[in-house]
Each structure stands twice: as structure tokens, then as C-alpha cells.
Write a protein that holds these residues in place. Sequence first.
Motif, PDB file in Angstrom:
ATOM      1  N   ILE A  73      53.327  31.286  33.361  1.00  0.00           N
ATOM      2  CA  ILE A  73      54.240  31.860  32.830  1.00  0.00           C
ATOM      3  C   ILE A  73      54.443  33.362  33.201  1.00  0.00           C
ATOM      4  N   SER A  74      55.568  33.819  33.534  1.00  0.00           N
ATOM      5  CA  SER A  74      55.886  35.278  34.004  1.00  0.00           C
ATOM      6  C   SER A  74      56.875  35.913  32.944  1.00  0.00           C
ATOM      7  N   MET A  75      56.357  37.087  32.457  1.00  0.00           N
ATOM      8  CA  MET A  75      57.190  37.670  31.633  1.00  0.00           C
ATOM      9  C   MET A  75      58.137  38.963  32.151  1.00  0.00           C
ATOM     10  N   ARG A  76      58.790  38.559  33.314  1.00  0.00           N
ATOM     11  CA  ARG A  76      59.457  39.283  34.312  1.00  0.00           C
ATOM     12  C   ARG A  76      60.895  39.572  33.677  1.00  0.00           C
ATOM     13  N   GLY A 113      62.061  37.871  23.243  1.00  0.00           N
ATOM     14  CA  GLY A 113      62.128  38.366  24.837  1.00  0.00           C
ATOM     15  C   GLY A 113      62.737  36.778  25.719  1.00  0.00           C
ATOM     16  N   ALA A 114      62.435  37.051  26.836  1.00  0.00           N
ATOM     17  CA  ALA A 114      62.485  35.851  27.883  1.00  0.00           C
ATOM     18  C   ALA A 114      61.382  35.873  28.976  1.00  0.00           C
ATOM     19  N   PHE A 115      61.220  34.763  29.232  1.00  0.00           N
ATOM     20  CA  PHE A 115      60.079  34.480  30.439  1.00  0.00           C
ATOM     21  C   PHE A 115      60.595  33.447  31.344  1.00  0.00           C
ATOM     22  N   THR A 116      59.862  33.233  32.409  1.00  0.00           N
ATOM     23  CA  THR A 116      60.015  32.115  33.642  1.00  0.00           C
ATOM     24  C   THR A 116      58.956  31.615  33.694  1.00  0.00           C
ATOM     25  N   MET A 117      58.837  30.297  33.381  1.00  0.00           N
ATOM     26  CA  MET A 117      57.912  29.215  33.581  1.00  0.00           C
ATOM     27  C   MET A 117      58.014  28.674  35.096  1.00  0.00           C
ATOM     28  N   TYR A 118      57.048  29.110  35.832  1.00  0.00           N
ATOM     29  CA  TYR A 118      56.999  28.533  37.372  1.00  0.00           C
ATOM     30  C   TYR A 118      56.103  27.292  37.302  1.00  0.00           C
ATOM     31  N   PRO A 166      61.181  27.707  39.169  1.00  0.00           N
ATOM     32  CA  PRO A 166      61.414  28.828  38.137  1.00  0.00           C
ATOM     33  C   PRO A 166      62.461  27.734  36.996  1.00  0.00           C
ATOM     34  N   VAL A 167      62.016  28.005  35.868  1.00  0.00           N
ATOM     35  CA  VAL A 167      62.866  27.443  34.669  1.00  0.00           C
ATOM     36  C   VAL A 167      62.651  28.774  33.636  1.00  0.00           C
ATOM     37  N   ASN A 168      63.814  29.490  33.111  1.00  0.00           N
ATOM     38  CA  ASN A 168      63.948  30.494  32.379  1.00  0.00           C
ATOM     39  C   ASN A 168      64.257  30.001  31.062  1.00  0.00           C
ATOM     40  N   PHE A 169      63.516  30.726  29.923  1.00  0.00           N
ATOM     41  CA  PHE A 169      63.823  30.398  28.469  1.00  0.00           C
ATOM     42  C   PHE A 169      63.883  31.861  27.897  1.00  0.00           C
ATOM     43  N   LEU A 170      64.715  31.916  26.815  1.00  0.00           N
ATOM     44  CA  LEU A 170      64.375  32.896  25.543  1.00  0.00           C
ATOM     45  C   LEU A 170      63.489  32.569  24.693  1.00  0.00           C
ATOM     46  N   VAL A 172      58.581  33.682  18.878  1.00  0.00           N
ATOM     47  CA  VAL A 172      57.129  33.338  18.104  1.00  0.00           C
ATOM     48  C   VAL A 172      57.403  33.612  16.665  1.00  0.00           C
ATOM     49  N   GLU A 173      57.012  32.886  15.833  1.00  0.00           N
ATOM     50  CA  GLU A 173      56.912  32.897  14.368  1.00  0.00           C
ATOM     51  C   GLU A 173      55.482  32.406  13.945  1.00  0.00           C
ATOM     52  N   PRO A 174      55.137  32.679  12.867  1.00  0.00           N
ATOM     53  CA  PRO A 174      53.766  31.911  12.438  1.00  0.00           C
ATOM     54  C   PRO A 174      54.176  30.552  12.201  1.00  0.00           C
ATOM     55  N   GLY A 175      53.216  29.663  12.976  1.00  0.00           N
ATOM     56  CA  GLY A 175      53.512  28.283  13.011  1.00  0.00           C
ATOM     57  C   GLY A 175      54.593  27.645  13.935  1.00  0.00           C
ATOM     58  N   SER A 176      55.069  28.424  14.581  1.00  0.00           N
ATOM     59  CA  SER A 176      56.235  27.708  15.608  1.00  0.00           C
ATOM     60  C   SER A 176      56.435  28.535  16.771  1.00  0.00           C
ATOM     61  N   LEU A 177      57.262  28.002  17.728  1.00  0.00           N
ATOM     62  CA  LEU A 177      57.679  28.769  18.908  1.00  0.00           C
ATOM     63  C   LEU A 177      59.121  27.946  19.220  1.00  0.00           C
ATOM     64  N   ARG A 178      59.907  28.880  19.275  1.00  0.00           N
ATOM     65  CA  ARG A 178      61.427  28.392  19.424  1.00  0.00           C
ATOM     66  C   ARG A 178      61.822  28.884  21.129  1.00  0.00           C
ATOM     67  N   LEU A 179      62.221  27.903  21.868  1.00  0.00           N
ATOM     68  CA  LEU A 179      62.714  28.234  23.198  1.00  0.00           C
ATOM     69  C   LEU A 179      64.118  27.971  23.439  1.00  0.00           C
ATOM     70  N   GLU A 180      64.986  28.572  24.021  1.00  0.00           N
ATOM     71  CA  GLU A 180      66.201  28.562  24.267  1.00  0.00           C
ATOM     72  C   GLU A 180      66.499  28.536  25.898  1.00  0.00           C
ATOM     73  N   TYR A 181      67.147  27.252  26.587  1.00  0.00           N
ATOM     74  CA  TYR A 181      67.153  27.388  28.055  1.00  0.00           C
ATOM     75  C   TYR A 181      68.236  28.567  28.458  1.00  0.00           C
ATOM     76  N   LEU A 182      67.693  29.109  29.585  1.00  0.00           N
ATOM     77  CA  LEU A 182      68.620  30.193  30.119  1.00  0.00           C
ATOM     78  C   LEU A 182      69.114  29.615  31.630  1.00  0.00           C
ATOM     79  N   PRO A 183      70.442  29.287  31.579  1.00  0.00           N
ATOM     80  CA  PRO A 183      70.852  28.967  32.935  1.00  0.00           C
ATOM     81  C   PRO A 183      70.767  30.166  34.064  1.00  0.00           C
TER      82      PRO A 183
END
Length: 470
Positions: free
Chosen positions: A385-388, A401-406, A426-430, A433-444
Motif C-alpha cells: 500500500i502506498s499513501m501517495r 484519504g486515498a491510497f494505491t494498492m500495488y 495499481p488499484v486506487n481507493f478512497l 477508518v472508524e472503530p471496528g470498520s474500514l470503508r473503501l471506495e474504488y477510484l477510477p
Amino acid sequence: MQKQKGMSLIPLMMTLVITVLCSGYISSCSKRLGWGVVLWDVQNPAIPSGTLVPVYIKSKIDSVYVIGIPKEFQIKPEKKTDPVIDKKEVPLWQISFFSNRGKAQAFVKEFADYASLYAETLQDGLPIRAEPDNGARRVYRLRQGQVVKILSKAEGSPAMSGNKPLPGEWLQVLTDDGTIGYCFSYRLRIFETEAGKTLTSTQATISNPENDPTLESIFSKSWAPDWYQDMLDNQTIDLDTFTDQWGFFPSQDTGVLHLALPDFDKTYSYTAITKVDTNSWRFEGTPLVVTLRNTDLLGVQYEINGGIQRTALFVALPISVSDVITQEKERRLKLIEGMIAQGPVFQSETYGKITLSPDGSFQWEGFDLLVPRIIPQTAIGTGIISMRLFIRESIRTTYDGAFTMYFNALGGDGQPALAAPGTTIPVNFLYKVEPGSLRLEYLPSSSITGTSVLQRSSSPIILYFTTLEQ
């Protein structure tokens, strides 16, 4: 006959001078004060550097020693009745003095490898430093072609051209007026000489602006491409383009200029600096002209393709490039640590399980429903994961924020082909992070320009994960 008679008076006159000298300082020259080692070849008579000599007198007023001339270097009198000149007055800086003969002899052995070595500077204005370091205080500025005496080698910080060390080494040197300091050898022509040989410059001196504080400020600062300032101001440091490899790197100590840009990289050697106008200078021997537009903005005019002129702008940053890079890496690491603190394992009945590691690597199992719309078929479930990526304030109301998963990819033979980030998939997501959960949104890719996330997708694909109790 008259000519020979006149010449015979010279030894007598020299004897009278020494006699008067001795009587002026102390009652006799026969009492030895200590021992000295010649640092710079003595002339008339010729006494080579490295020679051990007795010292009889030291005059602080006249800044001289009276030394004994070793027999092998004494000038033979023209007549047997003429006295032998066995003493000579030499400047203090030309002798290294010791009260003890043993210490003087030890220095002779130590100095033997350098006794005959001198150097000529190939650059006007080449500085001599108080320490073997480019940032040390300057104690002397050499003229082009000026000769110095090499005293020893020294360990110090290497001179650099950009981020590359230059060939050469630091030398302790002595100037012809007694200044001792350190000079980097890259812009020196080292040679050997014989006692009695007059040391002269082989190159003409070219004028160089003296005592120019504005020019000095250019050499004293680090110059980075001007777009680095925008990244700092906006706090959007792109580590792929914010690098200490690019910039303008001028050096007084080596006479080298290094201009490094993404599409241009060249090193120049200059011989002198000529002032063009109030805030502009030409580096002789190169096509470069630099103009200080304000205190922290520098324009560098250079040539490409055999004469086409370009100008690049550089800024003096308030913090070093390397420190900015370190801080940005630490910032990104803390973001990953923040996600791990809520996990490090996140699972979804629909999208599988993601496990995060402190080094930024991940393992994603069971993402089949995302293939191939989001994750390509050749991707395997491991990577980094890169926080770029950087998101706009309007998006921060919804996401952290957003990150790239390589993702590591399968090779042509169906076997994993591991590669560094940037060469994998590379696949990008918004993310949120909250207590007990992680929400991702795909970024085209249409939502991203460079490292900036400009907008969310018009039809977002959102992935929900919860933490897995360990």
C-alpha cells in the motif's frame, strides 16, 4: 676581472647581513633554538621541502626564522678566502618548528610522501576551507593558476555534484603567503618539483567577482526545481518527482556545476565567473548564465540541442529536500499505522479478507467478485500500500484519504512476478477508518490527475469491511 671581483663581494655581504641579524636578536647565532622542517622549497640556496634544519632565531617582529643551511645545500665560495654562508633568514610560514629534534625527525618521515608535491588551481576563486568540508568557513580564495604546497591528505565529507560524489579527495594545503587550510583536489593539478625550481603559474588569471555577498549566497544555498515549492505550500509531496536528484548544484570547491532536471542532466566545469549585471553571472567555460530573481528564486539559462536556449527556475527551500522526503515517509507510515491500529485484519462476506502489515504490505483473500472490473485477473492477493494520493477538502468530509494498492502480478508462465511499486498493478481507493470498520471506495483513473484526487466517481463502488477479532 672587474666582474669577478664584484661577484666575490656577495658572500661577504651575506655574512655581514647574518652577523648584523644575529647581533640584533641575540648576542650569538651559535645557540640553537630548536629544529625545523622546510614546508616550502627555499631558494638561494635551494633547500628542498622536507629538509631538517637547525633553527637559531625566531623574530616575531620580522616574521622570520634564522636557520642553519645543511652542508649539502651550502653554496661553495668562489675563493677559498671567502666565508661560507651557513645560515639563512626565511619566513615563519615556510618552516614547521619543533623544540625537540626527535619530533622534528618524526615529522620528516611523516611528511616524506608529500614533500615534493605541489598543486596548481584550475579555477579562479577556488576556496580553501578551515575544515575538509564544503560547508566549512572559507579562509582563502585562490587565483586561477596559483600554486599551493600539499601538506597531507585529509578525511572529510566528499564534494558532491548533485547527489553524486565527485572524484578526488581533501588535501591540507599551504599558500605562498602562509595560509593553511583544506582544498578539494578535483580542480587542482598536482605535480612534483625539485628544490631550486621557481614555482610559477602556467595559466593566466581570469577575473572573478571578489567579495560579492550576493554571489556567495548562491553558492551557500541548495537550489531545487521551483515546482517543489508548490508541493510544500500545498502539502502534496509526490515522492516520485520530489527527489534530491534534481536541482541546480553549484560548487566553489570543485569548479563544477550540475544541472539536473527530469528531461536534462549535465555536469559542467567552469574556469571563472564573470558578472554580467547586478544579479547575473556567467560561468566561463560553460553556456550557463544564472540570475538571482529574488532572495530565494534563481533562473539558470542553459542550452540544448546545440544552441537552443532554455531557462529553468530553482528555489531555495526553507528545509532540505532530504528532510522533506523523510517527513513525508514518516507521515505516510503513520497513516498505515492508524489503519493497522483498527485492524490489522478486515473482513467482508462479499469482498474477502484484508490483512495489513507494519511495513505497508497487504494480503487480500477472496476478492473474486471484484475481478476484473476493479482488480485485474493477473493480480494476486499480495502487494504494497502506498499513501501517495492527496484528496481535496470537499472529499475530506466523507473520507480520511486515498491510497494505491500495488498488487503483485502473475508472470507469463503463471508464476508470481514480484516487482517494486510502480511496476506492479495499481488499484486506487478512497478510505475511511472508524472503530471496528474500514470503508473503501474504488477510484477510477478518470478521478485522478497525478497524485491529486479531483472528484469521486459518479457511480461509486463502495466496499465495507469490519475488524476480525483475534
